[in-house]
Motif scaffolding. Structure first.
Motif, PDB file in Angstrom:
ATOM      1  N   MET A 243      -8.718 -43.878 -27.263  1.00  0.00           N
ATOM      2  CA  MET A 243      -7.845 -42.943 -26.593  1.00  0.00           C
ATOM      3  C   MET A 243      -8.698 -42.067 -25.678  1.00  0.00           C
ATOM      4  SD  MET A 243      -5.061 -40.506 -28.358  1.00  0.00           S
ATOM      5  CE  MET A 243      -3.945 -39.596 -27.357  1.00  0.00           C
ATOM      6  N   LEU A 244      -8.201 -41.804 -24.487  1.00  0.00           N
ATOM      7  CA  LEU A 244      -8.940 -40.990 -23.526  1.00  0.00           C
ATOM      8  C   LEU A 244      -8.492 -39.536 -23.594  1.00  0.00           C
ATOM      9  CD1 LEU A 244      -8.955 -43.307 -20.380  1.00  0.00           C
ATOM     10  CD2 LEU A 244     -10.728 -43.038 -22.113  1.00  0.00           C
ATOM     11  N   TYR A 245      -9.470 -38.652 -23.401  1.00  0.00           N
ATOM     12  CA  TYR A 245      -9.221 -37.215 -23.398  1.00  0.00           C
ATOM     13  C   TYR A 245      -9.962 -36.586 -22.230  1.00  0.00           C
ATOM     14  CZ  TYR A 245      -7.966 -38.001 -28.301  1.00  0.00           C
ATOM     15  OH  TYR A 245      -7.399 -38.467 -29.464  1.00  0.00           O
ATOM     16  N   GLN A 246      -9.302 -35.686 -21.533  1.00  0.00           N
ATOM     17  CA  GLN A 246      -9.979 -34.842 -20.553  1.00  0.00           C
ATOM     18  C   GLN A 246     -10.358 -33.555 -21.277  1.00  0.00           C
ATOM     19  OE1 GLN A 246      -8.156 -33.838 -16.632  1.00  0.00           O
ATOM     20  NE2 GLN A 246      -8.391 -31.746 -17.384  1.00  0.00           N
ATOM     21  N   VAL A 247     -11.620 -33.195 -21.204  1.00  0.00           N
ATOM     22  CA  VAL A 247     -12.081 -31.969 -21.856  1.00  0.00           C
ATOM     23  C   VAL A 247     -12.768 -31.098 -20.810  1.00  0.00           C
ATOM     24  CG1 VAL A 247     -13.475 -30.981 -23.713  1.00  0.00           C
ATOM     25  CG2 VAL A 247     -12.405 -33.225 -24.032  1.00  0.00           C
ATOM     26  N   GLU A 248     -12.262 -29.895 -20.666  1.00  0.00           N
ATOM     27  CA  GLU A 248     -12.875 -28.914 -19.780  1.00  0.00           C
ATOM     28  C   GLU A 248     -13.675 -27.957 -20.662  1.00  0.00           C
ATOM     29  OE1 GLU A 248     -11.102 -25.356 -17.142  1.00  0.00           O
ATOM     30  OE2 GLU A 248     -10.328 -27.363 -16.646  1.00  0.00           O
ATOM     31  N   MET A 249     -14.973 -27.883 -20.412  1.00  0.00           N
ATOM     32  CA  MET A 249     -15.862 -27.065 -21.247  1.00  0.00           C
ATOM     33  C   MET A 249     -16.493 -25.965 -20.409  1.00  0.00           C
ATOM     34  SD  MET A 249     -17.941 -29.957 -23.322  1.00  0.00           S
ATOM     35  CE  MET A 249     -17.388 -31.602 -22.923  1.00  0.00           C
ATOM     36  N   THR A 250     -16.335 -24.743 -20.855  1.00  0.00           N
ATOM     37  CA  THR A 250     -16.988 -23.594 -20.232  1.00  0.00           C
ATOM     38  C   THR A 250     -17.989 -23.045 -21.237  1.00  0.00           C
ATOM     39  OG1 THR A 250     -14.962 -23.094 -19.022  1.00  0.00           O
ATOM     40  CG2 THR A 250     -16.619 -21.343 -19.170  1.00  0.00           C
ATOM     41  N   VAL A 251     -19.249 -22.937 -20.813  1.00  0.00           N
ATOM     42  CA  VAL A 251     -20.308 -22.439 -21.692  1.00  0.00           C
ATOM     43  C   VAL A 251     -20.457 -20.939 -21.465  1.00  0.00           C
ATOM     44  CG1 VAL A 251     -22.734 -22.648 -22.336  1.00  0.00           C
ATOM     45  CG2 VAL A 251     -21.466 -24.675 -21.589  1.00  0.00           C
ATOM     46  N   LEU A 252     -20.455 -20.196 -22.570  1.00  0.00           N
ATOM     47  CA  LEU A 252     -20.538 -18.740 -22.533  1.00  0.00           C
ATOM     48  C   LEU A 252     -21.686 -18.272 -23.426  1.00  0.00           C
ATOM     49  CD1 LEU A 252     -16.690 -18.303 -23.016  1.00  0.00           C
ATOM     50  CD2 LEU A 252     -17.925 -17.954 -20.871  1.00  0.00           C
ATOM     51  N   LEU A 253     -22.920 -18.531 -22.982  1.00  0.00           N
ATOM     52  CA  LEU A 253     -24.083 -18.132 -23.767  1.00  0.00           C
ATOM     53  C   LEU A 253     -24.260 -16.616 -23.725  1.00  0.00           C
ATOM     54  CD1 LEU A 253     -26.630 -20.897 -22.722  1.00  0.00           C
ATOM     55  CD2 LEU A 253     -25.597 -20.591 -24.970  1.00  0.00           C
ATOM     56  N   PRO A 254     -24.708 -16.027 -24.843  1.00  0.00           N
ATOM     57  CA  PRO A 254     -24.958 -14.578 -24.843  1.00  0.00           C
ATOM     58  C   PRO A 254     -26.089 -14.230 -23.864  1.00  0.00           C
ATOM     59  CG  PRO A 254     -25.194 -15.519 -27.061  1.00  0.00           C
ATOM     60  CD  PRO A 254     -24.971 -16.645 -26.119  1.00  0.00           C
ATOM     61  N   THR A 255     -25.925 -13.158 -23.145  1.00  0.00           N
ATOM     62  CA  THR A 255     -26.935 -12.766 -22.162  1.00  0.00           C
ATOM     63  C   THR A 255     -28.245 -12.347 -22.821  1.00  0.00           C
ATOM     64  OG1 THR A 255     -26.009 -10.531 -22.118  1.00  0.00           O
ATOM     65  CG2 THR A 255     -25.242 -12.073 -20.426  1.00  0.00           C
ATOM     66  N   ASP A 256     -28.205 -11.981 -24.095  1.00  0.00           N
ATOM     67  CA  ASP A 256     -29.426 -11.542 -24.780  1.00  0.00           C
ATOM     68  C   ASP A 256     -30.090 -12.667 -25.593  1.00  0.00           C
ATOM     69  OD1 ASP A 256     -27.426 -11.697 -26.687  1.00  0.00           O
ATOM     70  OD2 ASP A 256     -27.990  -9.829 -27.709  1.00  0.00           O
ATOM     71  N   MET A 257     -29.620 -13.922 -25.424  1.00  0.00           N
ATOM     72  CA  MET A 257     -30.234 -15.035 -26.156  1.00  0.00           C
ATOM     73  C   MET A 257     -31.651 -15.262 -25.610  1.00  0.00           C
ATOM     74  SD  MET A 257     -29.026 -19.022 -26.580  1.00  0.00           S
ATOM     75  CE  MET A 257     -27.761 -18.715 -27.804  1.00  0.00           C
TER      76      MET A 257
ATOM     77  N   TRP B 264     -18.512 -34.248 -14.997  1.00  0.00           N
ATOM     78  CA  TRP B 264     -18.660 -33.631 -13.680  1.00  0.00           C
ATOM     79  C   TRP B 264     -18.898 -32.140 -13.868  1.00  0.00           C
ATOM     80  CZ3 TRP B 264     -14.648 -37.025 -14.734  1.00  0.00           C
ATOM     81  CH2 TRP B 264     -14.681 -38.230 -14.040  1.00  0.00           C
ATOM     82  N   ARG B 265     -19.868 -31.608 -13.152  1.00  0.00           N
ATOM     83  CA  ARG B 265     -20.087 -30.164 -13.144  1.00  0.00           C
ATOM     84  C   ARG B 265     -19.073 -29.530 -12.201  1.00  0.00           C
ATOM     85  NH1 ARG B 265     -23.590 -27.040 -15.039  1.00  0.00           N
ATOM     86  NH2 ARG B 265     -25.219 -28.587 -15.330  1.00  0.00           N
ATOM     87  N   VAL B 266     -18.562 -28.369 -12.591  1.00  0.00           N
ATOM     88  CA  VAL B 266     -17.706 -27.591 -11.710  1.00  0.00           C
ATOM     89  C   VAL B 266     -18.648 -26.715 -10.882  1.00  0.00           C
ATOM     90  CG1 VAL B 266     -15.881 -25.857 -11.579  1.00  0.00           C
ATOM     91  CG2 VAL B 266     -15.796 -27.638 -13.355  1.00  0.00           C
TER      92      VAL B 266
END
Length: 96
Positions: A1-15, A44-46
């Protein structure tokens, strides 16, 4: 089964940079392994964002969940998942 997944990475600024670099290296290795297995079919990168739009080919919802939660960056991601099905006008045989 195919899935479109949109992923936004939200790393902490203090990491710490070293921790961030290590997580990103593990993420890249995991993603490339999934691509070799034909599970992660497209990525694909946005432009201008720490975000991607990807197509996954998984057995079912549980398999997709297993794959996504295995991502090293998963704890810092916002995801939107859309199940896909083959369009009757598609000429591509691998659009299952």
């Amino acid at each position: 089964m195919l899935y479109q997944v949109e992923m936004t990475v939200l790393l902490p600024t203090d990491m710490p940079e070293a921790e961030m670099a290590e997580i990103k290296a593990r993420e890249k290795a995991y993603a490339q392994d999934l691509q070799r297995q034909k599970i992660w079919r497209h990525i694909w990168r946005v432009a201008g964002q720490y975000k991607n739009i990807s197509i996954f080919d998984c057995r079912d919802n549980a398999h997709l969940h297993e794959v996504l939660t295995g991502l090293p960056l998963y704890p810092w991601m916002k995801m939107d998942v859309v199940p896909l099905c083959r369009h009757p006008s598609s000429i591509h045989e691998d659009d299952r």
